[in-house]
Design a protein around this motif. Structure first.
Motif, PDB file in Angstrom:
ATOM      1  N   ASN A 142     -30.458 -56.024 -26.782  1.00  0.00           N
ATOM      2  CA  ASN A 142     -30.215 -55.123 -25.315  1.00  0.00           C
ATOM      3  C   ASN A 142     -29.042 -55.315 -24.583  1.00  0.00           C
ATOM      4  N   ASN A 143     -27.952 -56.009 -25.416  1.00  0.00           N
ATOM      5  CA  ASN A 143     -26.640 -55.948 -24.876  1.00  0.00           C
ATOM      6  C   ASN A 143     -25.915 -54.782 -25.221  1.00  0.00           C
ATOM      7  N   GLU A 144     -25.497 -54.056 -24.078  1.00  0.00           N
ATOM      8  CA  GLU A 144     -24.836 -52.804 -24.336  1.00  0.00           C
ATOM      9  C   GLU A 144     -23.278 -52.890 -24.623  1.00  0.00           C
ATOM     10  N   ARG A 145     -22.869 -54.033 -24.929  1.00  0.00           N
ATOM     11  CA  ARG A 145     -21.635 -54.292 -25.114  1.00  0.00           C
ATOM     12  C   ARG A 145     -21.567 -54.436 -26.619  1.00  0.00           C
ATOM     13  N   ILE A 146     -22.681 -54.757 -27.270  1.00  0.00           N
ATOM     14  CA  ILE A 146     -22.868 -54.907 -28.813  1.00  0.00           C
ATOM     15  C   ILE A 146     -23.517 -53.495 -29.394  1.00  0.00           C
ATOM     16  N   PHE A 147     -24.597 -53.206 -28.885  1.00  0.00           N
ATOM     17  CA  PHE A 147     -25.272 -51.781 -29.330  1.00  0.00           C
ATOM     18  C   PHE A 147     -24.846 -50.758 -27.944  1.00  0.00           C
ATOM     19  N   VAL A 148     -24.011 -50.069 -27.967  1.00  0.00           N
ATOM     20  CA  VAL A 148     -23.423 -49.159 -27.097  1.00  0.00           C
ATOM     21  C   VAL A 148     -24.063 -48.026 -26.912  1.00  0.00           C
ATOM     22  N   PRO A 149     -24.584 -47.598 -25.841  1.00  0.00           N
ATOM     23  CA  PRO A 149     -25.069 -46.459 -25.360  1.00  0.00           C
ATOM     24  C   PRO A 149     -24.341 -45.281 -25.587  1.00  0.00           C
ATOM     25  N   LYS A 150     -24.823 -44.181 -26.121  1.00  0.00           N
ATOM     26  CA  LYS A 150     -23.918 -43.095 -26.179  1.00  0.00           C
ATOM     27  C   LYS A 150     -23.289 -42.358 -25.223  1.00  0.00           C
ATOM     28  N   ASP A 151     -23.696 -42.636 -23.754  1.00  0.00           N
ATOM     29  CA  ASP A 151     -22.925 -42.130 -22.656  1.00  0.00           C
ATOM     30  C   ASP A 151     -21.939 -43.169 -22.126  1.00  0.00           C
ATOM     31  N   SER A 152     -21.895 -44.433 -22.731  1.00  0.00           N
ATOM     32  CA  SER A 152     -21.007 -45.542 -22.231  1.00  0.00           C
ATOM     33  C   SER A 152     -19.738 -45.231 -22.710  1.00  0.00           C
ATOM     34  N   SER A 153     -18.606 -45.633 -21.758  1.00  0.00           N
ATOM     35  CA  SER A 153     -17.271 -45.509 -22.172  1.00  0.00           C
ATOM     36  C   SER A 153     -16.713 -46.844 -22.795  1.00  0.00           C
ATOM     37  N   PHE A 154     -17.622 -47.851 -22.888  1.00  0.00           N
ATOM     38  CA  PHE A 154     -17.107 -49.203 -23.605  1.00  0.00           C
ATOM     39  C   PHE A 154     -17.109 -48.702 -25.286  1.00  0.00           C
TER      40      PHE A 154
END
Length: 345
Positions: free
Chosen positions: A304-316
């Motif tokens: 659930n870490n969004e810096r590892i598995f990044v959502p499509k709309d994220s700028s990361f």
């Protein structure tokens, strides 16, 4: 009395040796964990992503992390194989090469497919041409690689899975059906020239580099993978990851694409490839630490870490994109990579 003194001295000497060994082992097991990266993941744009891996490793093991960045696949492979790094993130072919050099190099975990399992744990090796040139590679309404003969071709590295091993196997399989090229071998594609299938062979050194070779007209066709350039491109038209799909360099793309924004390329061939593993050299990383890392990275917290598995709309800018929400890391064994290993035989 002399004998007694000799026995006592020997006991103290043994204790000193054991203590010294214990100190060395303690030092080895508590020192920094060195992590080596391929050129594809060594760029400044992925520093925050690498730092997140450091944070997870440090929390799981209590040890600091040192990153070794590289400009060459061979350097990364040698670094993990000779024990100068504890962990590496590398393609399946690079892992197989490192394991061949040192069978103590073994996989820790790999990212799953969108199902959350190993069943669809693949990414894609692309053969691409610059937009406007795609009709040269058609056979009727379908795309064909027949016309790559005599062209300038850019691979990533001969140690790259999706940037050489898989596409070269596909090219050999296709052209060896023709009488002229019936004896063609993958090694024949390492360089171009007269009486060769390809007129010129270039190496980009990274997936980004070989894409640049294509878009700057140094090569007519290039082989690279979807995930390694995902942070720099956007889908323009066609079915994603299928021949005929068009991709465009994003307006916010970092180096080495800052002067290529808006440039487009078209896929003429697409091949699924086994996902790349995180591996360890078990000679230099103890079993307890290995288990701690596997437990940490295969946890729901990392899933659930969004810096590892990044959502499509994220700028990361990370290494893995989230599509279904089921993506996660999974424990994986050496034999899972046998299909890629067989391509080298």
């Amino acid at each position: 009395m002399k004998k007694l003194l000799l026995v006592v001295a020997a006991m103290f000497l043994s204790l000193s040796i054991l203590t010294g060994c214990s100190s060395e082992a303690s030092k080895k097991d508590s020192g920094p964990i060195v992590m080596v990266w391929y050129p594809n993941e060594s760029g400044e744009d992925l520093k925050s992503a690498r730092d997140e891996y450091s944070r997870i490793i440090e929390e799981a093991t209590g040890r600091k992390v040192e990153h070794r960045l590289t400009t060459d696949y061979v350097i990364a492979i040698e670094t993990i194989a000779n024990g100068n790094a504890h962990i590496a993130y590398m393609g399946a072919q690079g892992y197989i090469e490192a394991n061949k050099k040192n069978n103590k190099v073994l996989p820790l975990f790999v990212n799953s497919g969108s199902s959350g399992t190993l069943d669809d744990a693949v990414y894609y090796s692309w053969l691409a041409v610059k937009k406007g040139n795609e009709d040269q590679y058609r056979n009727g309404s379908a795309f064909s690689i027949d016309n790559i003969e005599g062209k300038r071709f850019s691979f990533v590295s001969n140690n790259s899975t999706s940037g050489f091993r898989v596409p070269s196997a596909g090219i050999v399989n296709h052209f060896s059906q023709k009488d002229k090229w019936k004896n063609l071998q993958a090694e024949d594609l390492l360089e171009g020239g007269r009486n060769k299938l390809l007129s010129e062979v270039l190496y980009g050194g990274s997936h980004q580099g070989t894409t640049v070779n294509l878009l700057t007209d140094k090569a007519d066709i290039a082989s690279f993978c979807d995930t390694c350039v995902a942070n720099y491109i956007e889908h323009a038209s066609g079915t994603p990851n299928r021949p005929g799909a068009v991709y465009r360099i994003r307006q916010d793309a970092d180096a080495p694409f800052t002067n290529l924004k808006g440039e487009e390329f078209v896929l003429i061939s697409v091949t699924p490839v086994l996902n790349p593993p995180f591996v360890t050299n078990t000679d230099v990383l103890d079993e307890e630490t290995q288990k701690a890392l596997i437990a940490a990275f295969t946890s729901d917290e990392v899933k659930n870490n969004e810096r590892i598995f990044v959502p499509k709309d994220s700028s990361f800018k990370g290494l893995f994109q989230k599509s279904s929400g089921n993506e996660r890391f999974l424990d994986v064994k050496d034999e899972w990579f046998n299909p890629v290993r067989e391509l080298s035989n």
